[in-house]
Design an enzyme around this catalytic site. Structure first.
Site, mmCIF file in Angstrom:
data_model
loop_
_atom_site.group_PDB
_atom_site.id
_atom_site.type_symbol
_atom_site.label_atom_id
_atom_site.label_comp_id
_atom_site.label_asym_id
_atom_site.label_seq_id
_atom_site.Cartn_x
_atom_site.Cartn_y
_atom_site.Cartn_z
ATOM 1 N N ARG A 47 0.844 -1.197 0.000
ATOM 2 C CA ARG A 47 0.000 0.000 0.000
ATOM 3 C C ARG A 47 0.878 1.245 0.000
ATOM 4 O O ARG A 47 1.579 1.519 0.968
ATOM 5 C CB ARG A 47 -0.910 -0.007 1.231
ATOM 6 C CG ARG A 47 -1.948 1.114 1.282
ATOM 7 C CD ARG A 47 -2.845 0.906 2.501
ATOM 8 N NE ARG A 47 -4.002 1.772 2.515
ATOM 9 C CZ ARG A 47 -4.073 2.945 3.136
ATOM 10 N NH1 ARG A 47 -3.011 3.384 3.811
ATOM 11 N NH2 ARG A 47 -5.165 3.666 3.111
ATOM 12 N N SER A 52 -13.108 -3.036 -1.253
ATOM 13 C CA SER A 52 -13.526 -2.408 0.001
ATOM 14 C C SER A 52 -15.008 -2.074 -0.078
ATOM 15 O O SER A 52 -15.452 -1.384 -0.999
ATOM 16 C CB SER A 52 -12.734 -1.120 0.250
ATOM 17 O OG SER A 52 -11.409 -1.400 0.615
ATOM 18 N N LYS A 82 -6.634 4.371 9.314
ATOM 19 C CA LYS A 82 -7.915 4.601 8.658
ATOM 20 C C LYS A 82 -8.808 5.419 9.592
ATOM 21 O O LYS A 82 -9.710 4.879 10.239
ATOM 22 C CB LYS A 82 -8.578 3.263 8.306
ATOM 23 C CG LYS A 82 -7.865 2.530 7.175
ATOM 24 C CD LYS A 82 -8.620 1.294 6.761
ATOM 25 C CE LYS A 82 -8.067 0.711 5.484
ATOM 26 N NZ LYS A 82 -8.283 1.544 4.305
#
Length: 228
Positions: free
Chosen positions: A55, A124, A154
């Site tokens: 990521r 997601s 997040k």
């Protein structure tokens, strides 16, 4: 946008799909420097991670390519799939095992056209069961819900619940991944409610002992905890 003619030169995955279960380690470059990335992921794999996601939200194309290629080699050595976050072009270039897509990313259908039938495609779905149902119908290989707990990585005010997992488990046939602030101490109810895998970023890669942290997550999926 990916050029389809150029994509013919890319190395598409040559291996069968993996089981989506257990610890799903997300190697986020906001936590891991280039020099630490490979060793950190190796420790997570030695501790029992079953999937790795790369990521990186930057636009540093060359560095991202080098890092993803290095991680792909490490994952291949351990027989574990490498998933690329967001970037279909990068996933295609390195022959990654799959892609993870969010709401603002390219479509699942496009990703499948480019990466092929054997690629793992995760989506997601936040706290939206309807989105998950559509993703499954379009051929997603796993559905991700979250966040379930407060999370530094997040911080968005989107919460998923145990009830959502229980409902999803009754409806969906696709593996379910839970993410967001999940630790070895709070993960068990999430797994018992129906999560096949736990995706972890900070709980793993902020740990002073990454391998031990990975092992702690892995143990939660053993028969001594879950007699199913």
């Amino acid at each position: 946008m990916v050029n389809f003619e150029t994509n013919l030169l890319y190395n598409l995955p040559k291996i069968m799909k993996y089981s989506i279960s257990g610890l799903y380690a997300i190697a986020d470059t906001t936590l891991l420097s280039s020099k630490d990335l490979g060793s950190a992921v190796s420790l997570a794999l030695l501790g029992g991670a079953n999937l790795i996601q790369y990521r990186d939200k930057s636009q540093e194309t060359h560095r991202r390519y080098q890092e993803a290629t290095s991680l792909q080699q490490i994952c291949r050595q351990h027989g574990v799939p490498l998933i690329i976050n967001d970037d279909i072009t990068l996933a295609a270039k390195i022959g990654a095992d799959g892609i993870h897509l969010g709401a603002d990313d390219p479509s699942l259908v496009l990703a499948r056209q480019i990466l092929g039938d054997k690629a793992i495609i995760g989506v997601s779905c936040y706290n939206e069961l309807s989105r998950a149902i559509i993703a499954e119908q379009k051929g997603a290989d796993y559905i991700a819900f979250g966040r379930f707990f407060p999370s530094k990585t997040k911080p968005e005010p989107i919460y998923a619940s145990i009830d959502l997992l229980q409902q999803a488990r009754k409806i969906l046939h696709t593996p379910i991944v839970a993410i967001g602030g999940i630790t070895p101490q709070n993960a068990l109810p999430i797994i018992e409610a129906g999560a096949d895998a736990i995706a972890v970023i900070g709980g793993l890669f902020r740990s002073p002992n990454i391998r031990a942290a990975a092992t702690a997550y892995k143990r939660l999926f053993s028969s001594q905890y879950l007699p199913r």
